[in-house]
Each structure stands twice: as structure tokens, then as C-alpha cells.
Write an enzyme that holds these catalytic residues in place. Structure first.
Site, PDB file in Angstrom:
ATOM      1  N   CYS A   1     -57.951  36.131 134.574  1.00 34.38           N
ATOM      2  CA  CYS A   1     -57.621  34.973 135.412  1.00 34.38           C
ATOM      3  C   CYS A   1     -57.702  35.407 136.865  1.00 34.38           C
ATOM      4  CB  CYS A   1     -56.259  34.396 135.057  1.00 34.38           C
ATOM      5  SG  CYS A   1     -54.886  35.329 135.683  1.00 34.38           S
TER       6      CYS A   1
ATOM      7  N   VAL B   1     -48.987  45.861 140.533  1.00 31.20           N
ATOM      8  CA  VAL B   1     -48.856  45.281 139.190  1.00 31.20           C
ATOM      9  C   VAL B   1     -50.171  44.657 138.714  1.00 31.20           C
ATOM     10  CG1 VAL B   1     -47.588  43.612 137.768  1.00 31.20           C
ATOM     11  CG2 VAL B   1     -46.376  44.916 139.530  1.00 31.20           C
TER      12      VAL B   1
ATOM     13  N   ARG C   1     -48.120  24.253 138.030  1.00 30.73           N
ATOM     14  CA  ARG C   1     -47.752  25.130 136.912  1.00 30.73           C
ATOM     15  C   ARG C   1     -46.348  25.689 137.119  1.00 30.73           C
ATOM     16  NH1 ARG C   1     -50.648  30.089 136.316  1.00 30.73           N
ATOM     17  NH2 ARG C   1     -49.033  30.235 134.761  1.00 30.73           N
TER      18      ARG C   1
ATOM     19  N   ARG D   1     -55.893  41.151 133.005  1.00 30.89           N
ATOM     20  CA  ARG D   1     -54.727  40.874 132.157  1.00 30.89           C
ATOM     21  C   ARG D   1     -54.955  41.072 130.651  1.00 30.89           C
ATOM     22  NH1 ARG D   1     -51.536  35.806 134.769  1.00 30.89           N
ATOM     23  NH2 ARG D   1     -49.799  36.832 133.749  1.00 30.89           N
ATOM     24  N   PRO D   2     -55.242  42.317 130.247  1.00 27.90           N
ATOM     25  CA  PRO D   2     -55.411  42.580 128.806  1.00 27.90           C
ATOM     26  C   PRO D   2     -54.088  42.444 128.045  1.00 27.90           C
ATOM     27  CG  PRO D   2     -55.389  44.639 130.044  1.00 27.90           C
ATOM     28  CD  PRO D   2     -55.363  43.526 131.058  1.00 27.90           C
ATOM     29  N   ILE D   3     -54.150  42.365 126.715  1.00 28.04           N
ATOM     30  CA  ILE D   3     -52.905  42.283 125.926  1.00 28.04           C
ATOM     31  C   ILE D   3     -52.838  43.434 124.910  1.00 28.04           C
ATOM     32  CG2 ILE D   3     -52.488  39.803 126.246  1.00 28.04           C
ATOM     33  CD1 ILE D   3     -53.582  39.469 123.343  1.00 28.04           C
ATOM     34  N   ASP D   4     -53.477  44.559 125.265  1.00 28.35           N
ATOM     35  CA  ASP D   4     -53.511  45.701 124.343  1.00 28.35           C
ATOM     36  C   ASP D   4     -52.115  46.207 123.957  1.00 28.35           C
ATOM     37  OD1 ASP D   4     -53.788  46.376 127.235  1.00 28.35           O
ATOM     38  OD2 ASP D   4     -53.392  48.399 126.505  1.00 28.35           O
ATOM     39  N   GLN D   5     -51.148  46.115 124.872  1.00 30.81           N
ATOM     40  CA  GLN D   5     -49.801  46.632 124.565  1.00 30.81           C
ATOM     41  C   GLN D   5     -49.087  45.734 123.550  1.00 30.81           C
ATOM     42  OE1 GLN D   5     -48.740  49.752 125.788  1.00 30.81           O
ATOM     43  NE2 GLN D   5     -50.907  49.670 126.331  1.00 30.81           N
TER      44      GLN D   5
ATOM     45  N   ASP E   1     -44.690  38.280 141.890  1.00 25.12           N
ATOM     46  CA  ASP E   1     -44.732  36.820 142.034  1.00 25.12           C
ATOM     47  C   ASP E   1     -44.187  36.346 143.385  1.00 25.12           C
ATOM     48  OD1 ASP E   1     -45.797  36.818 139.530  1.00 25.12           O
ATOM     49  OD2 ASP E   1     -44.029  36.008 138.503  1.00 25.12           O
TER      50      ASP E   1
ATOM     51  N   ARG F   1     -52.026  31.303 130.045  1.00 22.72           N
ATOM     52  CA  ARG F   1     -52.071  32.569 129.321  1.00 22.72           C
ATOM     53  C   ARG F   1     -50.823  32.793 128.468  1.00 22.72           C
ATOM     54  NH1 ARG F   1     -51.904  36.828 130.330  1.00 22.72           N
ATOM     55  NH2 ARG F   1     -53.680  37.966 129.585  1.00 22.72           N
TER      56      ARG F   1
ATOM     57  N   LYS G   1     -39.427  29.125 135.013  1.00 18.96           N
ATOM     58  CA  LYS G   1     -40.657  28.993 134.214  1.00 18.96           C
ATOM     59  C   LYS G   1     -40.841  30.195 133.296  1.00 18.96           C
ATOM     60  CE  LYS G   1     -44.884  30.289 136.004  1.00 18.96           C
ATOM     61  NZ  LYS G   1     -45.565  31.272 135.149  1.00 18.96           N
ATOM     62  N   ASN G   2     -40.682  31.392 133.847  1.00 20.09           N
ATOM     63  CA  ASN G   2     -40.991  32.579 133.063  1.00 20.09           C
ATOM     64  C   ASN G   2     -39.923  32.923 132.027  1.00 20.09           C
ATOM     65  OD1 ASN G   2     -43.360  32.733 134.396  1.00 20.09           O
ATOM     66  ND2 ASN G   2     -42.807  34.476 135.712  1.00 20.09           N
TER      67      ASN G   2
HETATM   68  C1  LIG Z   1     -45.202  33.818 131.901  1.00 23.05           C
HETATM   69  C2  LIG Z   1     -44.725  35.046 132.592  1.00 23.05           C
HETATM   70  O1  LIG Z   1     -43.630  35.528 132.352  1.00 23.05           O
HETATM   71  N1  LIG Z   1     -45.540  35.564 133.521  1.00 23.05           N
HETATM   72  C3  LIG Z   1     -45.109  36.710 134.282  1.00 23.05           C
HETATM   73  C4  LIG Z   1     -45.398  37.958 133.457  1.00 23.05           C
HETATM   74  O2  LIG Z   1     -46.793  37.949 133.149  1.00 23.05           O
HETATM   75  P1  LIG Z   1     -47.353  38.967 132.046  1.00 23.05           P
HETATM   76  O3  LIG Z   1     -46.372  39.057 130.946  1.00 23.05           O
HETATM   77  O4  LIG Z   1     -48.739  38.552 131.724  1.00 23.05           O
HETATM   78  O5  LIG Z   1     -47.372  40.313 132.881  1.00 23.05           O
HETATM   79  P2  LIG Z   1     -47.307  41.794 132.358  1.00 23.05           P
HETATM   80  O6  LIG Z   1     -46.021  42.392 132.786  1.00 23.05           O
HETATM   81  O7  LIG Z   1     -47.652  41.825 130.922  1.00 23.05           O
HETATM   82  O8  LIG Z   1     -48.500  42.455 133.164  1.00 23.05           O
HETATM   83  C5  LIG Z   1     -48.311  43.427 134.143  1.00 23.05           C
HETATM   84  C6  LIG Z   1     -49.523  44.333 134.205  1.00 23.05           C
HETATM   85  O9  LIG Z   1     -49.700  44.992 132.964  1.00 23.05           O
HETATM   86  C7  LIG Z   1     -51.005  44.836 132.493  1.00 23.05           C
HETATM   87  N2  LIG Z   1     -50.970  44.754 131.009  1.00 23.05           N
HETATM   88  C8  LIG Z   1     -50.125  43.883 130.403  1.00 23.05           C
HETATM   89  C9  LIG Z   1     -50.082  43.787 129.036  1.00 23.05           C
HETATM   90  C10 LIG Z   1     -50.929  44.589 128.275  1.00 23.05           C
HETATM   91  O10 LIG Z   1     -50.950  44.553 127.043  1.00 23.05           O
HETATM   92  N3  LIG Z   1     -51.772  45.450 128.916  1.00 23.05           N
HETATM   93  C11 LIG Z   1     -51.809  45.548 130.277  1.00 23.05           C
HETATM   94  O11 LIG Z   1     -52.582  46.328 130.828  1.00 23.05           O
HETATM   95  C12 LIG Z   1     -51.465  43.518 133.118  1.00 23.05           C
HETATM   96  O12 LIG Z   1     -52.866  43.428 133.179  1.00 23.05           O
HETATM   97  C13 LIG Z   1     -50.832  43.607 134.488  1.00 23.05           C
HETATM   98  O13 LIG Z   1     -51.618  44.380 135.342  1.00 23.05           O
HETATM   99  O14 LIG Z   1     -45.040  39.089 134.230  1.00 23.05           O
HETATM  100  C14 LIG Z   1     -45.808  39.255 135.435  1.00 23.05           C
HETATM  101  C15 LIG Z   1     -45.381  40.568 136.074  1.00 23.05           C
HETATM  102  O15 LIG Z   1     -44.088  40.516 136.513  1.00 23.05           O
HETATM  103  C16 LIG Z   1     -45.582  38.049 136.337  1.00 23.05           C
HETATM  104  O16 LIG Z   1     -46.429  38.145 137.439  1.00 23.05           O
HETATM  105  C17 LIG Z   1     -45.867  36.755 135.595  1.00 23.05           C
HETATM  106  O17 LIG Z   1     -45.431  35.656 136.374  1.00 23.05           O
HETATM  107  C1  LIG Z   2     -48.537  34.847 137.511  1.00 23.69           C
HETATM  108  C2  LIG Z   2     -47.634  33.936 137.193  1.00 23.69           C
HETATM  109  O1  LIG Z   2     -47.560  33.282 136.008  1.00 23.69           O
HETATM  110  P1  LIG Z   2     -48.455  33.455 134.696  1.00 23.69           P
HETATM  111  O2  LIG Z   2     -48.161  34.791 134.094  1.00 23.69           O
HETATM  112  O3  LIG Z   2     -47.929  32.368 133.813  1.00 23.69           O
HETATM  113  O4  LIG Z   2     -49.890  33.299 135.105  1.00 23.69           O
HETATM  114  C3  LIG Z   2     -46.558  33.528 138.138  1.00 23.69           C
HETATM  115  O5  LIG Z   2     -45.587  32.888 137.677  1.00 23.69           O
HETATM  116  O6  LIG Z   2     -46.653  33.830 139.341  1.00 23.69           O
END
Ligand SMILES: CC(=O)N[C@H]1[C@@H](OP(=O)(O)OP(=O)(O)OC[C@H]2O[C@@H](n3ccc(=O)[nH]c3=O)[C@H](O)[C@@H]2O)O[C@H](CO)[C@@H](O)[C@@H]1O
Ligand SMILES: C=C(OP(=O)(O)O)C(=O)O
Length: 436
Positions: free
Chosen positions: A117, A329, A399, A122-126, A307, A93, A22-23
Site C-alpha cells: 500500500c 517502522v 478511513r 507490508r508483508p504478513i510473513d510473521q 501514525d 488491509r 480505529k486500530n
Molecule cells: C489496523 C492497525 O492496527 N494498523 C496499525 C498497525 O498496522 P500493522 O499491524 O499492519 O503494522 P505492523 O506492526 O504489523 O507493521 C510494522 C512493520 O512490520 C512489518 N511487518 C509486519 C508484519 C509481518 O508479518 N512482517 C513484516 O515485515 C511491516 O511491513 C511494517 O514495516 O500497526 C502499525 C504500526 O504501528 C500502524 O501504523 C497501523 O496503523
Molecule cells: C496505517 C494506518 O492504518 P492501516 O494499518 O489500517 O493502514 C493508520 O491508522 O495510520
């Protein structure tokens, strides 16, 4: 509403095949938007609700998408729209992953703010920091994030991520493929799914180097083409079936499991006394009579994957001694603990850690899945609980797992998925069976 009903007590045996990841597939499908010429064909695509959602997002954006026989074909050669609305982002997301591609292709992207969620804010600032470094102006308002390449096209930049975010690495990588000049991203995520995305981008004509290491270097090109790609096997689905075998004291061959993607999980399971053997087509997992408790800390890859945290918690509930899981994480990925408690688990949360005194004498109960992996973990717990476990909120399960109950049933589990109405009938039969 549907629920899964598990009657505990069966040892699992046989073999099970894992699906495409999936990822990996979600960012790869988002990346197909970068091709202004030719079709992309993605194979080994799992029939998950998240895949249907990302396909819908692409169709909304004006790409032509066909999903048939585990194959997704995308033609993104027409002019694309720039906006991904909230109805999609709310469902999933990972919809924000189209932002990098749209920005690279159109010089503009407008994506609904994802919000938090069940597992954290889960911010996207980076992601946004990366786009800004490449010359985008980012505005947030009315529930949307809008990014626009100030000079019409992004330019190369040097970007250091504060945390090796998977999504930020992927989004910035995609945006950089069509930027003018070279982008260097440091402190990137090293997950196998990042490598899979880089391989796909390179097949499209991109110049991405270093995926799987801490630094990725992308030389921008002028145009990308559709390409063919097979998705890597899902290491989290593989890990979930490995736990299913171990928790029941079973003997299961998990076909398609890639040992190099599962190093930290294999190490921890072996520490617990589980036997894991590499075979030509996967990993054989043999559960011991008694499991030993261990401590686990989730970390970015190659550390222990978050995960797999809840599934390993299920396994630790059955282990002798005191075990601890620390989640580093996500700040709020312990919602399932309360559900485990409903099943008589001896478990408590202390800050960012969970402590289990095992083995718990687990009892079947009605429990609700709080997120995708929690859904799987509760079902795994049901496999060894005394009596009947009913797991609700299966939208989370769908999902990330294809036919989970059928796959477990094929290994010998007593499990079914029913509509609520059907359950009343099944329950009556079960009670009369017991009285017979
Ligand atoms: C679709 C997908 O591939 N999902 C995976 C992806 O989610 P996702 O890509 O959302 O996870 P990230 O690695 O970005 O997030 C990890 C941590 O970084 C923080 N963060 C992230 C981005 C940012 O801009 N700012 C920030 O603070 C998040 O809140 C979290 O605490 O990787 C996660 C960590 O291995 C997995 O659990 C998810 O299954
Ligand atoms: C947290 C997960 O996925 P997503 O980032 O898509 O919510 C996951 O696959 O366990």
C-alpha cells in the site's frame, strides 16, 4: 469527488471529544468471530469506513452484524465461511485480521493476499510463521493465502516475532485462544490496542496474560462466548487534535485523550515548547508563539508512533531551526513530503529521514492525501498556510477520522468539505468577499 477547503490563520480554542480507536475496534470486531455461543456487543465504535468494511467482511463470512448508535452487535454462532475475498482486503488491509479467528474456529482460513500500500510493502510473513508454529499448513497461490490446521485444531507453540508487529501479535493471539495447549509469543507489540484486544478476549473466556509487555502467554480453551466491551479512545485522533491546537497557537481541551497512551508524543511536543496539562477529562494543549525544532524517530510502542509521523512533520514545518524525522517502522511513509513542498515547505528526504528547515512560510495549494495520516497532516498544515488549501483524495481521511472538518470548525477553523461543483460557487463568493 469531494475536497476539504481550509483558509489558514485561525487560532483554535474550545474542546473536542475523541472517538473509539480505529486500530482497537478492527481487531476486536475480528475477534467476535471466535464466539460460537452468544452475541458480542462492542461500544464506542467510530463511524469510519474501515469499520463498515470489517462489518461487511463479517457478514460475508455469515456472521450477523448490526451497527447502530456507535454500537456493533455480532452474532457469530452460525457456521462460518472460511474465505475473505480480495474486494475487502484491497479496501482495508486489516481484513487479514479475520485469519486468526477463522483458523481457530474452523481449522481453515482463506484470505486474499493483501499486497502493498502507499506506506510500504507490508508483508504478513510473521503472522504466517505463527500459524505454522501452531500446526497450520500455509499455502500461497492464485492471490490467496490458505492456512489449514493439519490436525483439525491448532496447538500451542513458542513463537518469537522478528519484529514486534501489531497485526501479527493480534492475529496469533486470536488464533491461540482456541488452540490446544499453551502459546507463548515473544517480542510482541505492546501497543494499547493489543491490551484492549486481550481484555476483550478474556471477557469472551480466553486466557491471555502479559498483553502490554514483551511476552504474551495464551492458554487455549475449548470454547469462547460473546462478550460486551467498550473500545479505548483513539490515541492517534487525540494526537492529531493536539497538533491542531499546537500548530495554530491555540488552546484546546482534547477530551478522552489518555496521557499514558501518549507519553512519547507529549514528551516531543513539550520539547517543542507546547504546554500540555492533564485535566480530569482529557489533555489541554496550548500552543506557544514560537515552536522549537526537534528530532523524532518512529518506533514500536512505547516509542514514537509512526501514525503521528506526518502530523508532527506539519508541526515541525512551523518550528524554528532544523528538525529531523526518521521513519523506522515503514519503509515508504514519506509520500506526503512532495505535497508539503507544494505548500512551499522547506523539506527534503535523506534516506529514511526527512529534514525541515523552519519555519517554512507555508502557502495554500491544492494537495492530494496520499494516505490516511497524510490527509490529516495536510489539513493541519492548511490551518496555518497563507491563503486557501484544498485537500483531495478524502477516502483516506474517512478511513480514520469521523467528521474531521466539523470537529475542526467547532474549534474555530475556517474549513469546509464540498463537492467539486459546489466549490466553484464558494470560490466566486470568496473572491467577491475579498474585493468587497
Ligand atoms: C489496523 C492497525 O492496527 N494498523 C496499525 C498497525 O498496522 P500493522 O499491524 O499492519 O503494522 P505492523 O506492526 O504489523 O507493521 C510494522 C512493520 O512490520 C512489518 N511487518 C509486519 C508484519 C509481518 O508479518 N512482517 C513484516 O515485515 C511491516 O511491513 C511494517 O514495516 O500497526 C502499525 C504500526 O504501528 C500502524 O501504523 C497501523 O496503523
Ligand atoms: C496505517 C494506518 O492504518 P492501516 O494499518 O489500517 O493502514 C493508520 O491508522 O495510520
Amino acid at each position: 469527488m469531494e475536497k476539504i477547503i481550509v483558509r489558514g490563520g485561525r487560532k483554535l480554542s474550545g474542546s473536542v471529544k475523541v472517538e473509539g480507536a480505529k486500530n482497537a475496534v478492527l481487531p476486536v470486531i475480528a475477534a467476535t468471530l471466535l464466539a460460537s455461543d452468544g452475541k458480542s456487543v462492542i461500544r464506542d465504535v467510530p463511524t469510519l469506513s474501515d469499520v463498515y468494511t470489517i462489518n461487511e467482511v463479517l457478514r460475508y463470512l455469515n456472521a450477523e452484524v448490526v451497527f447502530k448508535d456507535n454500537e456493533v452487535t455480532v452474532d457469530a454462532s452460525r457456521e462460518l465461511k472460511v474465505e475473505a475475498p480480495f474486494e475487502y482486503v484491497r479496501k482495508m488491509r486489516a481484513s487479514v485480521l479475520v485469519m486468526g479467528s477463522l483458523l481457530a474456529r474452523n481449522g481453515r482460513a482463506r484470505v486474499a493476499l493483501p499486497g502493498g500500500c502507499a506506506i510500504g510493502s507490508r508483508p504478513i510473513d510473521q503472522h504466517l510463521k505463527g500459524f505454522e508454529a501452531m500446526g497450520a499448513t500455509v499455502r500461497v497461490g492464485n492471490g490467496f493465502i490458505e492456512a489449514e490446521a493439519t490436525e483439525g485444531r491448532l496447538h500451542g507453540a513458542k513463537i518469537y516475532l522478528d519484529f514486534p508487529s501489531v497485526g501479527a501479535t493480534e492475529n496469533i493471539m486470536m488464533a491461540a485462544t482456541l488452540a490446544q495447549g499453551t502459546t507463548i509469543i515473544e517480542n510482541v507489540a505492546k501497543e494499547p490496542e493489543i491490551v484492549d484486544l486481550a481484555n476483550f478476549l478474556n471477557k469472551m473466556g480466553a486466557k491471555v496474560r502479559g498483553a502490554g509487555t514483551g511476552t504474551i502467554r495464551i492458554e487455549g480453551v475449548d470454547v469462547l462466548f460473546g462478550a460486551e466491551h467498550n473500545i479505548i479512545p483513539d490515541r492517534i485522533e487525540a494526537g492529531t487534535f493536539m497538533v491542531a491546537s499546537a500548530i495554530t497557537g491555540g488552546n484546546v481541551l482534547v477530551k478522552g485523550a489518555v496521557p499514558e497512551h501518549l507519553t512519547s508524543l507529549i514528551a516531543k511536543m513539550e520539547e517543542m515548547g507546547v504546554m500540555i496539562e492533564e485535566e480530569a477529562d482529557g489533555l489541554r494543549v496550548i500552543g506557544p508563539e514560537t515552536l522549537k525544532a526537534v528530532d523524532i524517530k518512529t518506533m514500536p510502542h512505547p516509542g514514537f508512533p509512526t501514525d503521528m509521523q506526518s502530523q508532527m512533520m506539519a508541526l515541525l514545518l512551523r518550528a524554528n531551526g532544523t528538525g529531523m524525522i526518521t521513519e523506522t517502522v515503514f519503509e515508504n511513509r514519506f509520500m506526503h513530503v512532495e505535497e508539503f513542498r507544494r505548500m512551499n515547505a522547506d523539506i527534503k528526504i535523506e534516506g529514511r529521514s526527512v529534514i525541515m528547515n523552519g519555519p517554512s512560510s507555508l502557502q495554500g495549494a491544492e494537495v492530494a492525501a496520499t494516505d490516511l495520516r497524510a490527509a490529516a497532516a495536510l489539513i493541519l498544515t492548511g490551518l496555518v498556510a497563507d491563503g486557501i488549501t484544498r485537500v483531495t483524495e478524502l477516502k483516506h481521511l474517512d478511513r480514520g477520522y469521523v467528521d474531521f472538518h466539523h470537529k475542526l470548525a467547532s474549534l474555530g477553523a475556517d474549513i469546509e468539505r464540498v463537492k467539486e461543483v459546489e466549490e466553484t460557487i464558494i470560490e466566486k463568493t470568496y473572491i467577491s468577499d475579498m474585493n468587497a
